[in-house]
Design a protein around this motif. Structure first.
Motif, short mmCIF file in Angstrom:
data_model
loop_
_atom_site.label_atom_id
_atom_site.label_comp_id
_atom_site.label_asym_id
_atom_site.label_seq_id
_atom_site.Cartn_x
_atom_site.Cartn_y
_atom_site.Cartn_z
N LYS A 1 -6.98 7.49 1.14
CA LYS A 1 -5.70 7.92 1.66
C LYS A 1 -4.98 6.49 2.06
O LYS A 1 -5.39 5.92 2.95
CB LYS A 1 -5.69 9.05 2.62
N ASP A 2 -3.74 6.43 1.54
CA ASP A 2 -2.96 5.43 2.21
C ASP A 2 -3.11 3.93 1.75
O ASP A 2 -2.52 3.09 1.94
CB ASP A 2 -2.45 5.65 3.48
N ARG A 3 -4.27 4.01 1.09
CA ARG A 3 -4.81 2.60 0.34
C ARG A 3 -4.03 2.11 -0.74
O ARG A 3 -3.66 3.02 -1.53
CB ARG A 3 -6.30 2.73 0.23
N HIS B 1 4.45 -2.00 -0.09
CA HIS B 1 3.19 -1.03 0.31
C HIS B 1 2.34 -1.66 1.54
O HIS B 1 1.65 -1.04 2.21
CB HIS B 1 2.58 -0.50 -0.56
N GLY C 1 -4.15 10.44 -2.51
CA GLY C 1 -3.10 10.02 -1.36
C GLY C 1 -2.93 8.39 -1.19
O GLY C 1 -2.42 7.88 -0.45
N ALA C 2 -3.44 7.76 -2.27
CA ALA C 2 -3.40 6.48 -2.29
C ALA C 2 -1.98 5.94 -2.80
O ALA C 2 -1.25 6.57 -3.41
CB ALA C 2 -4.35 5.78 -3.30
N ALA C 3 -1.59 4.68 -2.29
CA ALA C 3 -0.26 4.06 -2.52
C ALA C 3 -0.37 3.43 -3.96
O ALA C 3 -0.85 2.19 -3.97
CB ALA C 3 0.31 3.25 -1.55
N ARG D 1 0.98 12.08 -4.57
CA ARG D 1 1.73 10.86 -4.06
C ARG D 1 2.44 10.10 -5.51
O ARG D 1 1.77 10.04 -6.42
CB ARG D 1 1.01 9.85 -3.34
#
Length: 258
Positions: A14-16, A91, A39-41, A65
């Motif tokens: 997530k958010d990686r 990011h 939820g990864a970037a 996302r």
């Protein structure tokens, strides 16, 4: 878009920040969808703009996302470096690199020219090295990362109708082991994903003939067909911290072909 997403959730993704090459279709599109669902970037590059933009919209419409798309011909190393730098600026440090892009156009030895050979190396292996080179400082400074280079079972079985492609894919395994040894002290893991015959739209359209169906029945241990989601599930594991001590290895997902 492949929407057969896994039940497994990897909290470390997530958010990686994830960078994917060749993400506009086929296996790459499956990677984009699956990592976005975690939820990864995600930022992906591809030379084909129309399907890539459609994929971005499809992922967002599915409630995941929204990924970023940057058009890039990976034979242009400076453009690839620029896309990686842009991703980090937008990011933050890239922690996952999926070196997926490639092209398995069929050819015979007698038809290969030096220019065609060089182009096949540029399309299938050269950009993987330079993408790894470019993301290394971000991963090192962030405390580590995961690079997944995509090979193919073609070099293991010695497919006879694409010798330049087979050569490039074999080289990826050697490159993976060399990079894993060099980058390991920086906690950068480097592994090689080796897919079997994956039922992408291109593969089905061009090569899934009755003879191809018989070959699958004869060669695979498992009777089911491989899809991009099967490859993406292994990539999720290799990108996550659940595989923190896996490096310098090749992971075959082929239904038991080799």
């Amino acid at each position: 878009m492949d929407t057969d997403f896994p039940n497994a959730i990897y909290p470390t993704l997530k958010d990686r920040v994830v960078f994917i090459t060749g993400g506009g279709s086929g296996i790459g599109a499956g990677l984009v969808g699956h990592f976005s669902a975690q939820g990864a970037a995600v930022t992906f590059v591809d030379v084909a703009e129309e399907p890539s933009l459609a994929l971005v919209d499809a992922v967002a419409a599915a409630g995941y996302r929204r990924p970023d798309f940057i058009r890039c011909d990976l034979r242009d190393i400076e453009a690839l470096r620029a896309a990686i730098a842009t991703t980090a600026e937008r990011h933050g440090p890239i922690r996952v690199l999926l070196n997926n892009a490639g092209n398995d156009d069929r050819h015979r030895t007698e038809d290969v020219t030096p220019a065609y050979w060089d182009d096949r190396m540029a399309v299938n292996v050269r950009h993987q090295f330079f993408a790894a080179q470019a993301v290394r400082p971000y991963m090192r400074d962030a405390g580590g990362g995961s690079i997944v280079n995509f090979g193919s079972i073609t070099w293991m079985v010695g497919d006879p109708d694409c010798p330049a492609y087979v050569t490039a894919k074999a080289a990826i395994t050697g490159m993976t082991r060399a990079l894993a040894r060099e980058l390991g002290p920086e906690r950068i893991r480097v592994n090689c994903m080796i897919p079997g015959w994956v039922m992408t739209e291109r593969q089905v359209r061009l090569w899934l003939t009755p003879d191809g169906e018989r070959q699958i029945a004869e060669r695979q241990c498992l009777p089911d067909r491989l899809y991009p989601s099967d490859i993406a599930r292994m990539a999720l594991f290799l990108a996550s911290e659940d595989s923190r001590m896996c490096t310098s290895q090749h992971f075959i997902v082929d239904g038991g072909w080799v």
